[in-house]
Write a protein that holds these residues in place. Structure first.
Motif, PDB file in Angstrom:
ATOM      1  N   UNK A 139      -1.028  15.552  48.509  1.00  8.42           N
ATOM      2  CA  UNK A 139       0.363  15.310  48.914  1.00  8.42           C
ATOM      3  C   UNK A 139       1.064  14.364  47.943  1.00  8.42           C
ATOM      4  N   UNK A 140       0.444  13.223  47.676  1.00  7.78           N
ATOM      5  CA  UNK A 140       1.088  12.229  46.820  1.00  7.78           C
ATOM      6  C   UNK A 140       1.091  12.669  45.355  1.00  7.78           C
ATOM      7  N   UNK A 141       0.045  13.363  44.925  1.00  9.94           N
ATOM      8  CA  UNK A 141       0.015  13.841  43.542  1.00  9.94           C
ATOM      9  C   UNK A 141       1.134  14.844  43.300  1.00  9.94           C
ATOM     10  N   UNK A 142       1.390  15.723  44.264  1.00 10.57           N
ATOM     11  CA  UNK A 142       2.472  16.692  44.122  1.00 10.57           C
ATOM     12  C   UNK A 142       3.823  15.994  44.039  1.00 10.57           C
ATOM     13  N   UNK A 143       4.046  15.014  44.905  1.00  6.07           N
ATOM     14  CA  UNK A 143       5.307  14.265  44.868  1.00  6.07           C
ATOM     15  C   UNK A 143       5.463  13.512  43.557  1.00  6.07           C
ATOM     16  N   UNK A 144       4.371  12.930  43.053  1.00  2.00           N
ATOM     17  CA  UNK A 144       4.424  12.204  41.787  1.00  2.00           C
ATOM     18  C   UNK A 144       4.781  13.135  40.632  1.00  2.00           C
ATOM     19  N   UNK A 145       4.173  14.312  40.607  1.00  2.00           N
ATOM     20  CA  UNK A 145       4.419  15.244  39.504  1.00  2.00           C
ATOM     21  C   UNK A 145       5.864  15.734  39.521  1.00  2.00           C
ATOM     22  N   UNK A 146       6.395  16.033  40.704  1.00  4.13           N
ATOM     23  CA  UNK A 146       7.789  16.474  40.788  1.00  4.13           C
ATOM     24  C   UNK A 146       8.735  15.375  40.297  1.00  4.13           C
ATOM     25  N   UNK A 147       8.440  14.127  40.657  1.00  2.12           N
ATOM     26  CA  UNK A 147       9.283  13.017  40.218  1.00  2.12           C
ATOM     27  C   UNK A 147       9.166  12.818  38.714  1.00  2.12           C
ATOM     28  N   UNK A 148       7.955  12.906  38.195  1.00  2.40           N
ATOM     29  CA  UNK A 148       7.760  12.744  36.752  1.00  2.40           C
ATOM     30  C   UNK A 148       8.455  13.840  35.963  1.00  2.40           C
ATOM     31  N   UNK A 149       8.428  15.075  36.477  1.00  4.76           N
ATOM     32  CA  UNK A 149       9.100  16.170  35.792  1.00  4.76           C
ATOM     33  C   UNK A 149      10.610  15.945  35.770  1.00  4.76           C
ATOM     34  N   UNK A 150      11.148  15.500  36.904  1.00  4.71           N
ATOM     35  CA  UNK A 150      12.583  15.200  36.949  1.00  4.71           C
ATOM     36  C   UNK A 150      12.931  14.059  36.001  1.00  4.71           C
ATOM     37  N   UNK A 151      12.066  13.055  35.944  1.00  2.00           N
ATOM     38  CA  UNK A 151      12.308  11.926  35.045  1.00  2.00           C
ATOM     39  C   UNK A 151      12.240  12.368  33.587  1.00  2.00           C
ATOM     40  N   UNK A 225       3.134   3.491  45.121  1.00  2.00           N
ATOM     41  CA  UNK A 225       2.778   2.406  46.033  1.00  2.00           C
ATOM     42  C   UNK A 225       2.340   2.949  47.392  1.00  2.00           C
ATOM     43  N   UNK A 226       3.030   3.978  47.880  1.00  2.00           N
ATOM     44  CA  UNK A 226       2.642   4.575  49.165  1.00  2.00           C
ATOM     45  C   UNK A 226       1.248   5.185  49.091  1.00  2.00           C
ATOM     46  N   UNK A 227       0.936   5.800  47.962  1.00  2.00           N
ATOM     47  CA  UNK A 227      -0.398   6.389  47.762  1.00  2.00           C
ATOM     48  C   UNK A 227      -1.465   5.302  47.795  1.00  2.00           C
ATOM     49  N   UNK A 228      -1.241   4.218  47.066  1.00  2.00           N
ATOM     50  CA  UNK A 228      -2.210   3.131  47.045  1.00  2.00           C
ATOM     51  C   UNK A 228      -2.339   2.483  48.418  1.00  2.00           C
ATOM     52  N   UNK A 229      -1.216   2.292  49.114  1.00  2.00           N
ATOM     53  CA  UNK A 229      -1.273   1.701  50.452  1.00  2.00           C
ATOM     54  C   UNK A 229      -2.066   2.580  51.411  1.00  2.00           C
ATOM     55  N   UNK A 230      -1.936   3.902  51.256  1.00  4.34           N
ATOM     56  CA  UNK A 230      -2.632   4.814  52.166  1.00  4.34           C
ATOM     57  C   UNK A 230      -4.141   4.774  51.986  1.00  4.34           C
ATOM     58  N   UNK A 231      -4.614   4.307  50.824  1.00  9.19           N
ATOM     59  CA  UNK A 231      -6.055   4.168  50.613  1.00  9.19           C
ATOM     60  C   UNK A 231      -6.479   2.698  50.640  1.00  9.19           C
ATOM     61  N   UNK A 232      -5.623   1.849  51.205  1.00 18.44           N
ATOM     62  CA  UNK A 232      -6.024   0.472  51.476  1.00 18.44           C
ATOM     63  C   UNK A 232      -5.801  -0.526  50.372  1.00 18.44           C
ATOM     64  N   UNK A 233      -4.972  -0.203  49.366  1.00 22.20           N
ATOM     65  CA  UNK A 233      -4.685  -1.146  48.301  1.00 22.20           C
ATOM     66  C   UNK A 233      -3.254  -1.638  48.427  1.00 22.20           C
ATOM     67  N   UNK A 234      -3.062  -2.935  48.254  1.00 21.37           N
ATOM     68  CA  UNK A 234      -1.744  -3.533  48.370  1.00 21.37           C
ATOM     69  C   UNK A 234      -0.897  -3.198  47.148  1.00 21.37           C
ATOM     70  N   UNK A 235       0.257  -2.595  47.379  1.00 16.75           N
ATOM     71  CA  UNK A 235       1.202  -2.293  46.299  1.00 16.75           C
ATOM     72  C   UNK A 235       2.598  -2.293  46.892  1.00 16.75           C
ATOM     73  N   UNK A 236       3.472  -3.056  46.311  1.00 16.53           N
ATOM     74  CA  UNK A 236       4.822  -3.196  46.846  1.00 16.53           C
ATOM     75  C   UNK A 236       5.729  -2.111  46.296  1.00 16.53           C
ATOM     76  N   UNK A 237       6.545  -1.539  47.178  1.00 14.69           N
ATOM     77  CA  UNK A 237       7.565  -0.594  46.742  1.00 14.69           C
ATOM     78  C   UNK A 237       8.945  -1.048  47.209  1.00 14.69           C
ATOM     79  N   UNK A 238       9.095  -2.353  47.408  1.00 15.01           N
ATOM     80  CA  UNK A 238      10.384  -2.904  47.786  1.00 15.01           C
ATOM     81  C   UNK A 238      11.385  -2.650  46.664  1.00 15.01           C
ATOM     82  N   UNK A 239      12.535  -2.103  47.009  1.00 15.69           N
ATOM     83  CA  UNK A 239      13.516  -1.715  45.996  1.00 15.69           C
ATOM     84  C   UNK A 239      14.504  -2.832  45.664  1.00 15.69           C
ATOM     85  N   UNK A 240      14.260  -4.033  46.157  1.00 14.52           N
ATOM     86  CA  UNK A 240      15.136  -5.147  45.801  1.00 14.52           C
ATOM     87  C   UNK A 240      15.036  -5.432  44.303  1.00 14.52           C
ATOM     88  N   UNK A 241      16.170  -5.568  43.665  1.00 19.72           N
ATOM     89  CA  UNK A 241      16.167  -5.870  42.236  1.00 19.72           C
ATOM     90  C   UNK A 241      16.191  -7.378  42.022  1.00 19.72           C
TER      91      UNK A 241
END
Length: 325
Positions: A139-151, A225-241
């Protein structure tokens, strides 16, 4: 380009094919990109748990790989050695509709058998529903690839300052010659006035969203970050600049534990069953960053509990509360 291709083939030949695909990455090859993302994540997850006292015939690498990709494995002793096998679950269900037969087939050992679970073999699960981690990673790999292709497409589009249109082939050839000179680092020269009459330029960059690349980078960070959080690793995805305080970075600590706790509990249950059936002394615990995270969460909870304990002068010796004005 031909020299580069020859170098790639030369290194591939000398080093056993470690560079079989060349050096250029094709963002449009979605299947390959998704597979690579999953493989890299599975490499990281190899150190999630640490098994102790496994027999030499059951390497931890394959124990974890079978659990994470297949959702379970079967521990079975064959010709005096204890192995981990993957196979199919089936047979008549027990009172809780769980399978009772595990079918294995291993060509290297010339073994094919149907084993009764908990009597002839032990089935160890990755999680309570025998799902494994492949659905989550896909699931997360597919979302990552679509985002990377768009980028990637958005990055390429930043090269286009304006769109040029030509009314005839002669004008088009003049425009292409002009652009070729500019690309090669030369000052372009227009040979005739017809190019000014026949070519129209339409501004391109201004018509797009100037924040597209920023938004895609944030999306990529969110998925990762969501992928890492889902496997128990802390990763922030807060969008505050801006900088984050410690309270904001600790907001998702509670969400890291449940899935990891479930996987650890299923592994420990399986290890206990293997020990009981085969007289081994196998144990399993968290490892690497997952172990550090668990320790930090425990210390944080201890600190919170300490801060919320009642004051000594508000508690009686017999456990009752004193009256405090």
């Amino acid at each position: 380009m031909e020299n580069q291709t020859r170098d790639v083939r030369r290194f591939s030949r000398f080093y056993g094919g470690i560079l079989p695909h060349g050096t250029e990455y094709d963002f449009r090859d979605k299947k390959r990109a998704i597979s690579q993302h999953i493989d890299y994540m599975l490499n990281r997850l190899q150190v999630m748990f640490q098994w102790k006292n496994l027999p030499d015939s059951m390497p931890q690498k394959f124990v974890e790989l079978y659990l994470q990709t297949n959702g379970n494995f079967c521990a079975y002793k064959y010709k005096g050695d204890l192995y981990a096998f993957t196979g199919g679950l089936g047979g008549p269900p027990d009172p809780y509709y769980r399978p009772t037969i595990y079918t294995i087939a291993n060509p290297a050992l010339e073994l094919s058998n149907q084993l009764e679970i908990d009597k002839e073999c032990v089935v160890v699960a990755n999680d309570s529903l025998y799902m494994g981690l492949l659905p989550l990673c896909s699931r997360f790999a597919t979302a990552m690839v679509e985002t990377e292709l768009s980028l990637n497409i958005a990055t390429i589009n930043t090269r286009i300052v304006s769109l040029l249109s030509a009314s005839d082939d002669r004008t088009r050839a003049s425009a292409e010659s002009y652009l070729s000179q500019i690309e090669s680092g030369k000052l372009g020269v227009v040979a005739e006035n017809a190019i000014f009459d026949g070519i129209k330029a339409q501004p391109y960059a201004a018509s797009g969203n100037s924040n597209t690349i920023t938004n895609l980078i944030e999306a990529e960070q969110y998925w990762w970050a969501s992928w890492l959080n889902s496997v128990g690793l802390q990763a922030n995805y807060n969008m505050k600049r801006e900088s984050l305080n410690s309270a904001e970075t600790a907001l998702n600590l509670d969400a890291l534990g449940p899935s990891i706790d479930d996987m650890l509990e299923n592994r420990r249950t399986g290890a206990d069953k293997i020990n009981a059936m085969y007289g081994t002394n196998i144990s399993v615990d968290l490892s690497s960053s997952w172990k550090d995270n668990a320790r930090e969460i425990t210390l944080a909870l201890a600190s919170i509990n300490k801060d919320t304990d009642p004051e000594p002068d508000t508690v009686d010796n017999d456990g009752g509360d004193n009256d405090v004005d």
